[in-house]
Write a protein that holds these residues in place. Structure first.
Motif, PDB file in Angstrom:
ATOM      1  N   GLN A  40      29.155 174.980   8.357  1.00 12.69           N
ATOM      2  CA  GLN A  40      30.384 175.046   9.148  1.00 12.69           C
ATOM      3  C   GLN A  40      31.079 176.404   8.973  1.00 12.69           C
ATOM      4  O   GLN A  40      32.301 176.496   8.872  1.00 12.69           O
ATOM      5  CB  GLN A  40      31.344 173.911   8.744  1.00 12.69           C
ATOM      6  CG  GLN A  40      30.841 172.510   8.989  1.00 12.69           C
ATOM      7  CD  GLN A  40      30.842 172.124  10.459  1.00 12.69           C
ATOM      8  OE1 GLN A  40      31.396 172.824  11.311  1.00 12.69           O
ATOM      9  NE2 GLN A  40      30.232 170.993  10.775  1.00 12.69           N
ATOM     10  N   HIS A  43      30.498 179.834  13.031  1.00 17.96           N
ATOM     11  CA  HIS A  43      31.487 179.941  14.099  1.00 17.96           C
ATOM     12  C   HIS A  43      32.812 180.501  13.588  1.00 17.96           C
ATOM     13  O   HIS A  43      33.537 181.162  14.331  1.00 17.96           O
ATOM     14  CB  HIS A  43      31.692 178.587  14.793  1.00 17.96           C
ATOM     15  CG  HIS A  43      32.144 177.480  13.904  1.00 17.96           C
ATOM     16  ND1 HIS A  43      31.388 177.015  12.852  1.00 17.96           N
ATOM     17  CD2 HIS A  43      33.281 176.734  13.899  1.00 17.96           C
ATOM     18  CE1 HIS A  43      32.027 176.026  12.249  1.00 17.96           C
ATOM     19  NE2 HIS A  43      33.187 175.847  12.851  1.00 17.96           N
ATOM     20  N   LYS A  44      33.111 180.266  12.305  1.00 17.50           N
ATOM     21  CA  LYS A  44      34.335 180.832  11.726  1.00 17.50           C
ATOM     22  C   LYS A  44      34.190 182.339  11.528  1.00 17.50           C
ATOM     23  O   LYS A  44      35.142 183.097  11.736  1.00 17.50           O
ATOM     24  CB  LYS A  44      34.654 180.142  10.404  1.00 17.50           C
ATOM     25  CG  LYS A  44      34.992 178.669  10.572  1.00 17.50           C
ATOM     26  CD  LYS A  44      35.193 177.977   9.232  1.00 17.50           C
ATOM     27  CE  LYS A  44      35.458 176.487   9.425  1.00 17.50           C
ATOM     28  NZ  LYS A  44      35.576 175.762   8.137  1.00 17.50           N
ATOM     29  N   ALA A  46      32.301 184.118  13.476  1.00 13.77           N
ATOM     30  CA  ALA A  46      32.347 184.610  14.844  1.00 13.77           C
ATOM     31  C   ALA A  46      33.775 184.788  15.339  1.00 13.77           C
ATOM     32  O   ALA A  46      34.080 185.729  16.088  1.00 13.77           O
ATOM     33  CB  ALA A  46      31.591 183.652  15.763  1.00 13.77           C
ATOM     34  N   ASP A  47      34.658 183.906  14.912  1.00 16.69           N
ATOM     35  CA  ASP A  47      36.049 183.949  15.361  1.00 16.69           C
ATOM     36  C   ASP A  47      36.947 184.778  14.440  1.00 16.69           C
ATOM     37  O   ASP A  47      38.172 184.790  14.593  1.00 16.69           O
ATOM     38  CB  ASP A  47      36.607 182.524  15.467  1.00 16.69           C
ATOM     39  CG  ASP A  47      35.946 181.736  16.585  1.00 16.69           C
ATOM     40  OD1 ASP A  47      35.398 182.363  17.503  1.00 16.69           O
ATOM     41  OD2 ASP A  47      35.977 180.487  16.538  1.00 16.69           O
ATOM     42  N   GLN A  72      27.883 171.873  15.174  1.00 13.47           N
ATOM     43  CA  GLN A  72      29.021 172.515  15.827  1.00 13.47           C
ATOM     44  C   GLN A  72      28.624 173.826  16.500  1.00 13.47           C
ATOM     45  O   GLN A  72      29.207 174.219  17.520  1.00 13.47           O
ATOM     46  CB  GLN A  72      30.121 172.772  14.789  1.00 13.47           C
ATOM     47  CG  GLN A  72      31.306 173.590  15.276  1.00 13.47           C
ATOM     48  CD  GLN A  72      32.194 172.826  16.240  1.00 13.47           C
ATOM     49  OE1 GLN A  72      32.078 171.617  16.384  1.00 13.47           O
ATOM     50  NE2 GLN A  72      33.074 173.539  16.921  1.00 13.47           N
ATOM     51  N   TYR A  73      27.618 174.512  15.958  1.00 12.71           N
ATOM     52  CA  TYR A  73      27.264 175.822  16.485  1.00 12.71           C
ATOM     53  C   TYR A  73      26.791 175.777  17.931  1.00 12.71           C
ATOM     54  O   TYR A  73      27.070 176.699  18.711  1.00 12.71           O
ATOM     55  CB  TYR A  73      26.160 176.466  15.635  1.00 12.71           C
ATOM     56  CG  TYR A  73      26.496 176.712  14.190  1.00 12.71           C
ATOM     57  CD1 TYR A  73      27.807 176.775  13.735  1.00 12.71           C
ATOM     58  CD2 TYR A  73      25.474 176.886  13.245  1.00 12.71           C
ATOM     59  CE1 TYR A  73      28.099 177.006  12.396  1.00 12.71           C
ATOM     60  CE2 TYR A  73      25.752 177.117  11.909  1.00 12.71           C
ATOM     61  CZ  TYR A  73      27.068 177.174  11.489  1.00 12.71           C
ATOM     62  OH  TYR A  73      27.337 177.400  10.158  1.00 12.71           O
ATOM     63  N   HIS A  76      29.779 175.778  20.306  1.00 17.05           N
ATOM     64  CA  HIS A  76      30.854 176.735  20.045  1.00 17.05           C
ATOM     65  C   HIS A  76      30.530 178.056  20.744  1.00 17.05           C
ATOM     66  O   HIS A  76      29.539 178.705  20.430  1.00 17.05           O
ATOM     67  CB  HIS A  76      31.020 176.946  18.544  1.00 17.05           C
ATOM     68  CG  HIS A  76      32.295 177.629  18.186  1.00 17.05           C
ATOM     69  ND1 HIS A  76      33.441 176.938  17.862  1.00 17.05           N
ATOM     70  CD2 HIS A  76      32.624 178.942  18.132  1.00 17.05           C
ATOM     71  CE1 HIS A  76      34.417 177.786  17.606  1.00 17.05           C
ATOM     72  NE2 HIS A  76      33.937 179.016  17.763  1.00 17.05           N
ATOM     73  N   SER A  78      31.568 181.091  20.617  1.00 13.20           N
ATOM     74  CA  SER A  78      31.493 182.355  19.883  1.00 13.20           C
ATOM     75  C   SER A  78      30.260 182.454  18.995  1.00 13.20           C
ATOM     76  O   SER A  78      29.872 183.560  18.586  1.00 13.20           O
ATOM     77  CB  SER A  78      32.736 182.527  19.005  1.00 13.20           C
ATOM     78  OG  SER A  78      33.918 182.470  19.763  1.00 13.20           O
ATOM     79  N   ALA A  79      29.661 181.326  18.652  1.00 16.19           N
ATOM     80  CA  ALA A  79      28.592 181.312  17.650  1.00 16.19           C
ATOM     81  C   ALA A  79      27.331 182.080  18.056  1.00 16.19           C
ATOM     82  O   ALA A  79      26.718 182.730  17.200  1.00 16.19           O
ATOM     83  CB  ALA A  79      28.239 179.874  17.286  1.00 16.19           C
ATOM     84  N   TRP A 139      23.012 180.394  24.331  1.00 19.02           N
ATOM     85  CA  TRP A 139      22.307 180.818  23.132  1.00 19.02           C
ATOM     86  C   TRP A 139      21.129 181.726  23.470  1.00 19.02           C
ATOM     87  O   TRP A 139      20.917 182.748  22.812  1.00 19.02           O
ATOM     88  CB  TRP A 139      21.850 179.602  22.329  1.00 19.02           C
ATOM     89  CG  TRP A 139      22.900 179.138  21.381  1.00 19.02           C
ATOM     90  CD1 TRP A 139      23.915 178.259  21.623  1.00 19.02           C
ATOM     91  CD2 TRP A 139      23.071 179.568  20.029  1.00 19.02           C
ATOM     92  NE1 TRP A 139      24.704 178.109  20.515  1.00 19.02           N
ATOM     93  CE2 TRP A 139      24.215 178.894  19.515  1.00 19.02           C
ATOM     94  CE3 TRP A 139      22.376 180.447  19.199  1.00 19.02           C
ATOM     95  CZ2 TRP A 139      24.663 179.093  18.208  1.00 19.02           C
ATOM     96  CZ3 TRP A 139      22.815 180.636  17.898  1.00 19.02           C
ATOM     97  CH2 TRP A 139      23.951 179.970  17.417  1.00 19.02           C
TER      98      TRP A 139
END
Length: 231
Positions: A40, A43-44, A46-47, A72-73, A76, A78-79, A139
């Motif tokens: 997890q 994506h964090k 990425a943001d 989640q990726y 998301h 931004s991922a 992706w």
């Protein structure tokens, strides 16, 4: 530079915990150094919420093919760009399940865990989670289609040994026999949940077009997705 040897990105409630448990039975394949299946974190990163090192340091070059499978990726936005930058060579693994059944499983899991989201977050997020073709296109545009290894859950349940062996080959290890293939994963849904009037029918309309694109553009056999059938 430290980096995952494989990256699982989705989809939620598509057997990813079960499959990861099988994948990591190989003595040379593992998770990040903290032992988590879902980091997890990508994506964090990425943001801009955490630094690159918080993620990359979990995957040292220590001879173990370490990876991360966080559903989640996939959904998301931004991922994908972060993966292209931080995971430049590893195969990108995707496991997809009948999107209507996947939706119901997600709602059952929320009920199992007593999770409460502010309305209408669960319906909105879980609906988007089944738009597989759109997510795969995003992706593929970022990391390259040739790196995407997309599997159908209903198919691999019939022969998990062959499916896992193919992923082992992708990460550069020889296959070994699997054990306890039928063991229930720790993330199984226990509580019941029922459809509200019209919800299932609306999802079927939206997801049929996605399924058609998966067959046409990705060559996937989704004939086992009976949740898309009317009636």
């Amino acid at each position: 530079m430290a980096s995952p040897a494989w990256l699982g990105i989705g989809a939620q409630r598509s057997g990813t915990t079960w499959f990861t448990d099988l994948l990591t039975q190989h003595p040379s394949v593992g998770l990040g150094t903290n032992g988590k299946k879902e980091q997890q974190l990508l994506h964090k990163v990425a943001d801009g919420r955490v630094p690159d090192a918080d993620y990359l340091d979990l995957f040292p070059a220590d001879g173990v093919r370490r990876g991360d499978w966080t559903p989640q990726y996939l959904r998301h936005a931004s991922a994908p760009a972060a993966a292209a930058r931080l995971v430049p060579d590893a195969p990108i693994l995707v496991l997809l399940r009948d999107p209507v059944e996947r939706f119901r499983s997600a709602m059952r899991l929320a009920a199992t865990r007593g999770k409460s989201w502010p309305y209408p977050v669960p319906i909105t997020v879980q609906t988007w989670s089944g738009f597989y073709a759109d997510q795969l296109d995003a992706w593929a545009a970022a990391v390259g289609r040739e790196r995407m290894h997309v599997m159908v859950y209903e198919e691999i349940r019939n022969d998990p040994q062959a499916a896992v062996a193919e992923v082992w080959r992708l990460v550069g290890v020889d296959p070994v026999p699997l054990e306890q293939v039928a063991r229930e994963s720790a993330s199984s849904s226990k509580a019941d949940w029922d459809w509200t009037p019209g919800l299932k029918e609306s999802l079927q309309v939206m997801y049929r077009l996605q399924a058609e694109r998966l067959e046409k553009d990705w060559g996937l056999d989704v004939s086992g997705w009976t949740g898309l059938a009317a009636g």
